[in-house]
Scaffold this motif. Sequence first.
Motif, short mmCIF file in Angstrom:
data_model
loop_
_atom_site.label_atom_id
_atom_site.label_comp_id
_atom_site.label_asym_id
_atom_site.label_seq_id
_atom_site.Cartn_x
_atom_site.Cartn_y
_atom_site.Cartn_z
N SER A 29 37.06 40.70 40.56
CA SER A 29 38.15 39.93 39.97
C SER A 29 39.48 40.67 40.14
CB SER A 29 37.90 39.69 38.48
OG SER A 29 38.11 40.88 37.75
N LEU A 30 40.55 39.92 39.98
CA LEU A 30 41.89 40.52 40.06
C LEU A 30 42.12 41.54 38.95
CD1 LEU A 30 44.02 37.37 40.93
CD2 LEU A 30 43.62 39.35 42.40
N THR A 31 41.37 41.42 37.85
CA THR A 31 41.57 42.31 36.71
C THR A 31 40.52 43.41 36.63
OG1 THR A 31 40.29 40.81 35.31
CG2 THR A 31 42.69 40.50 35.36
N ALA A 32 39.67 43.53 37.66
CA ALA A 32 38.65 44.58 37.66
C ALA A 32 39.31 45.95 37.57
CB ALA A 32 37.78 44.49 38.91
N ARG A 33 38.70 46.85 36.80
CA ARG A 33 39.26 48.19 36.62
C ARG A 33 39.28 48.97 37.92
NH1 ARG A 33 37.04 52.81 32.47
NH2 ARG A 33 38.65 54.32 32.94
N TYR A 34 38.21 48.83 38.69
CA TYR A 34 38.12 49.55 39.96
C TYR A 34 38.10 48.56 41.11
CZ TYR A 34 36.77 53.35 36.89
OH TYR A 34 36.76 54.28 35.89
N ARG A 35 38.90 48.82 42.09
CA ARG A 35 38.93 48.03 43.33
C ARG A 35 39.09 46.54 43.06
NH1 ARG A 35 33.92 49.19 45.95
NH2 ARG A 35 34.81 48.13 47.73
N PRO A 36 40.11 46.14 42.31
CA PRO A 36 40.30 44.72 42.02
C PRO A 36 40.51 43.90 43.29
CG PRO A 36 42.26 45.96 41.43
CD PRO A 36 41.19 46.96 41.80
#
Length: 94
Positions: A29-36
Amino acid sequence: MVVASVTENRYGFCFVFDEQGRVLVIKRSLTARYRPNEWDLPGGVLEPKEAVEVGVAREVLEETGLEVSALEHVTDGGGVWHGESHTFYYYRAN
């Protein structure tokens, strides 16, 4: 002598193949903490003391809704970055 403690982080990922030999990838996802917003294998952080195979199957289920079994170990790797140990475990499932 003072020995600095190193935080250990474990991650499990899975190459999930279909009947035609294609591998499943997911888009973060665009909001993923790592590698959005990047493509990746299903997987993620393993719980403390969780068996690697159990964690990999759990992560695949959480991220894709697929239940995998008969996992086959492929490789692992990792290192220490910013004072934290990171170990990556890779498995395959059909």
